[in-house]
Write an enzyme that holds these catalytic residues in place. Structure first.
Site, PDB file in Angstrom:
ATOM      1  N   LYS A   1       0.836  -1.209   0.000  1.00 45.92           N
ATOM      2  CA  LYS A   1       0.000   0.000   0.000  1.00 45.92           C
ATOM      3  C   LYS A   1       0.871   1.259   0.000  1.00 45.92           C
ATOM      4  CE  LYS A   1      -1.851   1.683   4.015  1.00 45.92           C
ATOM      5  NZ  LYS A   1      -1.491   3.096   4.155  1.00 45.92           N
ATOM      6  N   ASN A   2       1.874   1.272   0.877  1.00 49.06           N
ATOM      7  CA  ASN A   2       2.655   2.503   1.038  1.00 49.06           C
ATOM      8  C   ASN A   2       3.626   2.765  -0.113  1.00 49.06           C
ATOM      9  OD1 ASN A   2       1.262   3.024   3.330  1.00 49.06           O
ATOM     10  ND2 ASN A   2       2.946   2.600   4.759  1.00 49.06           N
TER      11      ASN A   2
ATOM     12  N   ARG B   1      -4.493  10.649   4.742  1.00 42.66           N
ATOM     13  CA  ARG B   1      -3.470  11.685   4.883  1.00 42.66           C
ATOM     14  C   ARG B   1      -2.443  11.633   3.761  1.00 42.66           C
ATOM     15  NH1 ARG B   1      -3.119  13.817   9.733  1.00 42.66           N
ATOM     16  NH2 ARG B   1      -0.981  14.367   9.275  1.00 42.66           N
TER      17      ARG B   1
ATOM     18  N   CYS C   1      -5.083  13.118  13.734  1.00 40.49           N
ATOM     19  CA  CYS C   1      -5.175  11.718  13.333  1.00 40.49           C
ATOM     20  C   CYS C   1      -5.236  10.889  14.614  1.00 40.49           C
ATOM     21  CB  CYS C   1      -3.927  11.393  12.521  1.00 40.49           C
ATOM     22  SG  CYS C   1      -3.661   9.671  12.184  1.00 40.49           S
TER      23      CYS C   1
ATOM     24  N   ARG D   1       0.640  14.367  13.803  1.00 42.76           N
ATOM     25  CA  ARG D   1       1.104  14.182  12.430  1.00 42.76           C
ATOM     26  C   ARG D   1       1.106  15.452  11.569  1.00 42.76           C
ATOM     27  NH1 ARG D   1      -1.024   8.526  10.090  1.00 42.76           N
ATOM     28  NH2 ARG D   1       0.829   8.746   8.819  1.00 42.76           N
TER      29      ARG D   1
HETATM   30  C1  UD1 Z   1       4.385   6.794   6.682  1.00 38.82           C
HETATM   31  C2  UD1 Z   1       3.507   5.604   6.397  1.00 38.82           C
HETATM   32  C3  UD1 Z   1       2.879   5.088   7.687  1.00 38.82           C
HETATM   33  C4  UD1 Z   1       3.973   4.801   8.726  1.00 38.82           C
HETATM   34  C5  UD1 Z   1       4.892   6.012   8.898  1.00 38.82           C
HETATM   35  C6  UD1 Z   1       6.089   5.730   9.777  1.00 38.82           C
HETATM   36  C7  UD1 Z   1       2.713   6.021   4.153  1.00 38.82           C
HETATM   37  C8  UD1 Z   1       1.576   6.376   3.252  1.00 38.82           C
HETATM   38  N1  UD1 Z   1       2.456   6.006   5.471  1.00 38.82           N
HETATM   39  O1  UD1 Z   1       3.552   7.824   7.228  1.00 38.82           O
HETATM   40  O2  UD1 Z   1       2.162   3.887   7.396  1.00 38.82           O
HETATM   41  O3  UD1 Z   1       3.372   4.534   9.971  1.00 38.82           O
HETATM   42  O4  UD1 Z   1       5.404   6.429   7.606  1.00 38.82           O
HETATM   43  O5  UD1 Z   1       6.822   4.665   9.286  1.00 38.82           O
HETATM   44  O6  UD1 Z   1       3.794   5.730   3.689  1.00 38.82           O
HETATM   45  N2  UD1 Z   1       6.521  14.429  11.130  1.00 38.82           N
HETATM   46  C9  UD1 Z   1       6.627  15.764  11.432  1.00 38.82           C
HETATM   47  N3  UD1 Z   1       6.496  16.671  10.408  1.00 38.82           N
HETATM   48  C10 UD1 Z   1       6.267  16.301   9.115  1.00 38.82           C
HETATM   49  C11 UD1 Z   1       6.178  14.929   8.820  1.00 38.82           C
HETATM   50  C12 UD1 Z   1       6.319  14.008   9.840  1.00 38.82           C
HETATM   51  O7  UD1 Z   1       6.814  16.133  12.583  1.00 38.82           O
HETATM   52  O8  UD1 Z   1       6.160  17.168   8.243  1.00 38.82           O
HETATM   53  C13 UD1 Z   1       6.647  13.424  12.207  1.00 38.82           C
HETATM   54  C14 UD1 Z   1       5.371  12.588  12.402  1.00 38.82           C
HETATM   55  O9  UD1 Z   1       4.420  13.233  13.222  1.00 38.82           O
HETATM   56  C15 UD1 Z   1       5.924  11.321  13.019  1.00 38.82           C
HETATM   57  C16 UD1 Z   1       7.301  11.182  12.342  1.00 38.82           C
HETATM   58  O10 UD1 Z   1       7.616  12.469  11.816  1.00 38.82           O
HETATM   59  O11 UD1 Z   1       6.114  11.511  14.411  1.00 38.82           O
HETATM   60  C17 UD1 Z   1       7.349  10.162  11.224  1.00 38.82           C
HETATM   61  O12 UD1 Z   1       6.232  10.374  10.375  1.00 38.82           O
HETATM   62  P1  UD1 Z   1       6.311  10.085   8.817  1.00 38.82           P
HETATM   63  O13 UD1 Z   1       7.458   9.200   8.500  1.00 38.82           O
HETATM   64  O14 UD1 Z   1       6.210  11.377   8.086  1.00 38.82           O
HETATM   65  O15 UD1 Z   1       4.954   9.289   8.586  1.00 38.82           O
HETATM   66  P2  UD1 Z   1       4.111   9.314   7.274  1.00 38.82           P
HETATM   67  O16 UD1 Z   1       5.005   9.541   6.120  1.00 38.82           O
HETATM   68  O17 UD1 Z   1       2.930  10.213   7.437  1.00 38.82           O
END
Ligand code: UD1
Length: 426
Positions: A22-23, A93, A117, A122
């Protein structure tokens, strides 16, 4: 709302085919916005999140055709509307991923802010800051990100304060068509990032270093069409292996790639399972034994994935011994613990740590899914609980697990879905 009804106690035994990731599928479908030429993508999983991203691309003016075996053809040559509306972004998201490709190809984008979320706040600040570094002008108003790059994007050196998977992907897509070279430092190492980079390179992008913390992207003028196949889903793979382990059974997962699961396979072995690892399949044999408790510490790849924390908590509820589970990625990702306790689990949560003492058995109960992976953990617990478990709000599970009840039934589980008819408002 649909529910799963599970009668626990069956020892799982058999083979199951793993779907595409999926991801990976989501960013790859979105990346089709970067080219005017038709693209065909194979091994797309049949999931609600994929339907949502297809609807989003369709509303922008893309033409999508589903062929046999879930090969999807995407033609974005007629895209005119660079908007991701709130009603779609709030259900998924990952819709934020359109920001980079739209800015890169059309020099503009209007994308709804995802908001809160169930598993944490997030934010998307790192995506936005990165786009600004590439020369985008960004304004946030009325719940939307308004982005424009009248002169086009230009390459830059970017350092991510935190490792972010979709942040890395968004910037990589934007930089693929930017003028000059972009360097992403502290980039995510996840296999889905590598899959997206391989896809972009097969469209003609020049990306090096994906899978390391430093990715270098030399922008190109245009990207072309291509045919590509998505990697297997490592989270689905491990979920079925846990299903084998929790029931003391023997499960073979096929069409997968063991290299995607380094830390997870180690943990499964630590439960006492014996693993037979082949290039495209893994067999887990628990030989009727109760699993041993395993500590979990979620980290970015190659560490233990946060997306498997809930499933391993379910395993630990009935394991021999005590496990400490630390969640380092999302601040509120223990909602399943409360539901598991309703089934008789002994779990104490304090901050980002959960201490789980294995009990001799769980008891079936009505429980409520709160997010995608939490719902998988409740289904796993239901497989081993005494009596009947009814998991409500399974629309969460449909976002990320293709035909879960069919696949589990094939392994011998007693699980079915109750389809709740929508009531008319009259
Ligand atoms: C992706 C995955 C999700 C997985 C996550 C962590 C997809 C579609 N989803 O989510 O299934 O659980 O990686 O492996 O691929 N953060 C910030 N600022 C930002 C972006 C992120 O502070 O702009 C923080 C988030 O709140 C979190 C951490 O960084 O604490 C990691 O999040 P991130 O890797 O970005 O998760 P997603 O990409 O949303």
């Amino acid at each position: 709302m649909d529910k799963h009804v599970i009668v626990g106690g069956k020892v799982l035994n058999g083979e199951v085919k793993i779907s595409g990731a999926k991801n990976s599928a989501l960013p790859i479908l979105v990346a089709c916005l970067l080219s005017e030429e038709p693209i065909s993508i194979a091994n797309i999983p049949h999931l609600q999140d994929v339907t949502t991203i297809m609807e989003l691309l369709g509303r922008m003016g893309s033409h999508l055709t589903i062929k046999d075996h879930m090969i999807i053809e995407v033609d974005t040559s007629k895209v005119t509307d660079c908007v991701a509306p709130y009603e779609l972004v709030r259900t998924m998201r990952a819709s934020i991923l359109v920001l980079g490709p739209l800015l890169a190809r059309f020099n503009q984008a209007k994308v709804a802010l995802p908001g809160g979320c169930a598993i944490g706040s997030r934010p998307v600040d790192l995506h936005v800051q990165g786009m600004c570094r590439l020369g985008a002008e960004i304004e946030m108003r009325e719940g939307y990100i308004y982005a424009s790059a009248p002169q086009g994007l230009r390459g830059a050196e970017i350092y991510f304060e935190k490792v972010t998977v979709t942040g890395t992907e968004n910037l990589m897509m934007a930089a693929a068509l930017a003028r000059g070279t972009t360097i992403l430092n502290n980039a995510a190492l996840e296999p889905e990032v590598v899959d997206l980079a391989n896809f972009l390179n097969s469209m003609g992008a020049r990306i090096e270093g994906a899978g390391t913390s430093r990715i270098e992207i030399e922008g190109v003028e245009k990207l072309s069409g291509c045919h590509y196949s998505v990697i297997p889903d490592r989270i689905e793979t491990a979920t079925y292996l846990v299903a084998g382990a929790i029931t003391g059974g023997r499960v073979t997962v096929k069409n997968t790639d063991p290299r995607l699961l380094p830390s997870v396979l180690e943990k499964l072995e630590a439960t006492g399972a014996s693993l037979d690892i082949k290039p495209r399949s893994i067999t887990l044999d628990m030989r009727g034994n109760r699993p041993k408790a395993v500590d979990i510490d979620t980290r970015p790849f190659p560490g233990f994935p946060t997306d498997l924390q809930a499933q391993f908590m379910a395993l630990n509820t009935i394991a021999e011994g005590t496990a400490v589970i630390c969640e380092h990625i999302f601040e509120n990702r223990f909602m399943h613990a409360e539901e598991l306790r309703r089934m008789g689990a002994d779990i104490r949560v304090q901050g980002n740590q959960a201490v789980c003492h294995g009990v001799n058995h769980l008891t079936g109960a009505p429980v409520r899914a709160t997010d995608l992976r939490a719902s998988a953990s409740l289904v796993l617990a239901g497989l081993v609980a005494h009596g009947e478990t009814i998991v409500d709000r399974i629309y969460h599970i449909d976002r990320g697990y293709e035909c879960i009840e069919e696949k589990l039934s094939q392994l011998g589980a007693d699980i079915h879905r109750i389809v709740q008819k929508k009531t008319s408002s009259k």
